[in-house]
Design a protein around this motif. Structure first.
Motif, PDB file in Angstrom:
ATOM      1  N   TYR A 190      18.376 -13.927  -9.311  1.00  0.00           N
ATOM      2  CA  TYR A 190      18.172 -12.823  -9.665  1.00  0.00           C
ATOM      3  C   TYR A 190      18.760 -12.585 -10.993  1.00  0.00           C
ATOM      4  O   TYR A 190      18.252 -11.876 -11.877  1.00  0.00           O
ATOM      5  N   CYS A 248      14.093  -4.725  -7.761  1.00  0.00           N
ATOM      6  CA  CYS A 248      13.898  -6.158  -6.688  1.00  0.00           C
ATOM      7  C   CYS A 248      15.487  -6.414  -6.414  1.00  0.00           C
ATOM      8  O   CYS A 248      15.640  -6.987  -5.155  1.00  0.00           O
ATOM      9  N   TYR A 249      16.289  -6.640  -7.449  1.00  0.00           N
ATOM     10  CA  TYR A 249      17.462  -7.333  -7.123  1.00  0.00           C
ATOM     11  C   TYR A 249      18.395  -6.525  -6.356  1.00  0.00           C
ATOM     12  O   TYR A 249      18.938  -6.988  -5.323  1.00  0.00           O
ATOM     13  N   ASP A 279      11.349 -12.043  -7.738  1.00  0.00           N
ATOM     14  CA  ASP A 279      11.699 -11.661  -6.518  1.00  0.00           C
ATOM     15  C   ASP A 279      11.268 -12.861  -5.124  1.00  0.00           C
ATOM     16  O   ASP A 279      12.164 -13.259  -4.285  1.00  0.00           O
ATOM     17  N   ARG A 306      14.068 -15.049  -3.198  1.00  0.00           N
ATOM     18  CA  ARG A 306      14.213 -14.970  -1.666  1.00  0.00           C
ATOM     19  C   ARG A 306      13.961 -16.220  -1.008  1.00  0.00           C
ATOM     20  O   ARG A 306      14.428 -16.495   0.123  1.00  0.00           O
TER      21      ARG A 306
END
Length: 599
Positions: free
Chosen positions: A315, A330-331, A276, A280
């Protein structure tokens, strides 16, 4: 004891004389201060001591100090501080020392002592206070951090702060917060030394040759040692990421940032948080050096889209490497966050929606979506008016989570929003799988739907079934909704009939009765006899706890054209008998205020 009090009052005389002599206080005020001080001294000198007396003493002295400051400003007098303020400060410190010695375990008392010293006392005194506090409360990492920060930021002593952190870690060798703050402190120290060195170099000062600025410390080597030691003790990507976030606040620590980032990818490949974070990070990476920065709105949207595509690619790799529910979460959270961001670019919005839908569909195909994620997906589909897919997803959700009221509620919402048939059948099916208390939102949604789509008889039939099916506290909301609907659809007569039919079906909310009182008041011929009936029924249920009900009943008798003011005394004494504890005190206060307002 009287001698001690007299002696302490006499100790104040010089400062009080100075206050009067320089015109800060009048003679009458000085006399008032002596009287108040005598009372306070008595309370902290008697045999049985109470913490509140010490707190009141300190608060009085602080108020006096602040008043002196304000008056100094007003008359522009800045002399005699040693004889006046310092004398009061020393006295307060003595009181704090006595209190903290007697009530050692009271952290709030120690913190009050710290706050006082920060504002009024010398820095050396505060160091002693922190030492005394930490000797007793060594089991509280937050206090160690507070002391170390003060040494670093206020006393500008990085060595003292370092020693405090090292002592704290002996007591708490596995405390993440201590390592994080120690790591931050060493980076701040390195940054401070770098700035000092730069300023001396700019000034071309000879002193630079005599000062020792080791390259290792300037590069943040001490922080690196803390990082290495801490990650060997505290496992997990979350802590690792927290250190990386701190390191990124310091521009000079690029090498350290890279080392932590590389270690994160090496040590925590199997943690969704790592992926994650890595994904990001692509949002922050701008165009390649040499490329022109986008200027037009469409070019900027395209640049954002490219960054988001890079995130998505990471991801996608992550969910292949780590095909778990938390990783998909998370994705999907990333996709939803980006989709929720406002943009005027239809192209960018379309890409975000497509990316989000694909992520949901893939996770659904792998059966890795949670209940809350199905709800998010259905809400998104309904918002986009994709009713067919929303229906399919809702059916899949209820198949997977048969005992979830939320999932059945979402499925019902899909049918209602899409104006599809089968609402009654769906609700009956849901009731077979759910516990009665989980059915309340469904009953309410069903009733609200019938109000718009069917007859009054159908709506009432739903409410009647609901209040029979759901018992206990969960039924309260249903009864309130039933009464609201009755008044809305059939007026006062219908509401009164529903009220009478339910009046023995406990439990109720106080609003159930207040609604009926309000309905009565809205009638052209508001009958006092009916209001009394509703108040008496309400007081039977809530008379021991709700002081407002009693007060409103009294006001009604006083203000209604057909009220009986002579009943108010009797109602007051009934209230005093029924109300318990604090409710009785509140009632007495409100009644007194009401009477005062009518005199």
């Amino acid at each position: 004891m009287a001698e001690i009090i007299q002696e302490r009052i006499e100790d104040r005389i010089p400062e009080l004389e100075q206050l009067e002599r320089v015109g800060l206080f009048s003679h009458a005020e000085i006399k008032a201060i002596i009287k108040k001080a005598s009372d306070l001294e008595y309370k902290i000198q008697r045999r049985t001591l109470f913490k509140e007396d010490f707190i009141n003493y300190v608060q009085y002295e602080i108020n006096l100090l602040e008043l002196i400051q304000r008056r100094r400003t007003r008359i522009k007098y800045s002399f005699k501080r040693d004889e006046i303020e310092n004398s009061i400060v020393h006295r307060v410190q003595g009181v704090f020392r006595r209190a903290s010695a007697k009530w050692k375990d009271d952290v709030q008392l120690w913190l009050s002592y710290v706050v006082f010293c920060k504002k009024w006392a010398a820095k050396e005194q505060l160091s002693k206070v922190f030492s005394a506090m930490l000797a007793i409360h060594s089991n509280k990492p937050a206090l160690w951090i507070m002391a170390a920060k003060w040494e670093m930021e206020d006393r500008l002593s990085s060595e003292s702060a370092r020693q405090l952190f090292l002592r704290a870690l002996r007591f708490h060798p596995e405390c993440p917060k201590l390592y994080q703050e120690y790591f931050r402190m060493e980076l701040m120290h390195a940054e401070k030394l770098r700035k000092e060195k730069q300023e001396l170099e700019k000034a071309d000062m000879d002193d630079l040759r005599n000062l020792d600025y080791p390259q290792e410390i300037l590069k943040g080597e001490l922080a690196r040692i803390i990082y290495k030691n801490s990650v060997s003790i505290i496992k997990g990507a979350e802590f690792h990421v927290s250190l990386l976030s701190i390191a990124q606040l310091f521009d000079f620590a690029k090498d350290l940032q890279k080392e932590i980032y590389d270690d994160l990818q090496t040590l925590h490949t199997d943690d969704p948080l790592t992926w994650d974070y890595v994904a990001r990070r692509e949002l922050e990476i701008a165009s390649k050096p040499g490329e022109e920065q986008p200027t037009t709105k469409s070019a900027k949207a395209l640049e954002v889209c490219r960054r988001e595509d890079r995130c998505s690619a990471v991801y996608e790799e992550a969910v292949k490497t780590l095909p778990t529910g938390p990783m998909w979460k998370c994705y999907i959270n990333f996709c939803l966050e980006r989709f929720s961001k406002k943009t005027n670019s239809e192209f960018l919005r379309g890409k975000r929606l497509e990316r989000t839908m694909i992520a949901f569909r893939k996770a659904h195909g792998l059966k890795l979506l949670s209940e809350s994620q199905y709800k998010q997906w259905i809400e998104l589909l309904l918002h986009q008016e994709l009713f067919r897919e929303a229906s399919e997803v809702a059916v899949a959700g209820t198949d997977l989570f048969k005992d979830s009221g939320t999932m059945w509620q979402m499925r019902l919402r899909v049918l209602i929003d899409s104006q599809s048939p089968g609402v009654d059948k769906l609700v009956e099916e849901a009731f077979l799988h759910l516990k009665p208390q989980a059915c309340v939102p469904l009953w309410i949604s069903w009733a609200e739907w019938t109000e718009g789509a069917k007859s009054q008889e159908d709506t009432e039939a739903v409410f009647k079934k609901a209040v029979l099916a759901v018992m206990g506290p969960d039924s309260v909301t249903l009864k309130d909704k039933y009464l609201d609907w009755a008044y809305r659809s059939g007026g006062y007569k219908k509401a009164r009939a529903v009220f009478k039919s339910l009046q023995e079906s406990r439990p109720f909310s106080v609003d159930f009765f207040r609604k009926m009182i309000q309905f009565e008041k809205e009638q052209e011929s508001c009958k006092m006899a009916n209001l009394r009936e509703f108040y008496e029924r309400a007081l039977r249920e809530f008379g021991s706890t709700d002081s407002d009900l009693w007060m409103d009943y009294i006001k009604e008798e006083l203000n209604h054209p057909l009220g009986r003011p002579e009943n108010c005394g009797q109602i007051y004494w009934r209230a005093m008998k029924m109300l318990q504890g604090e409710s009785a005190e509140v009632f007495v206060a409100k009644h007194a205020m009401h009477q005062a307002g009518h005199q």
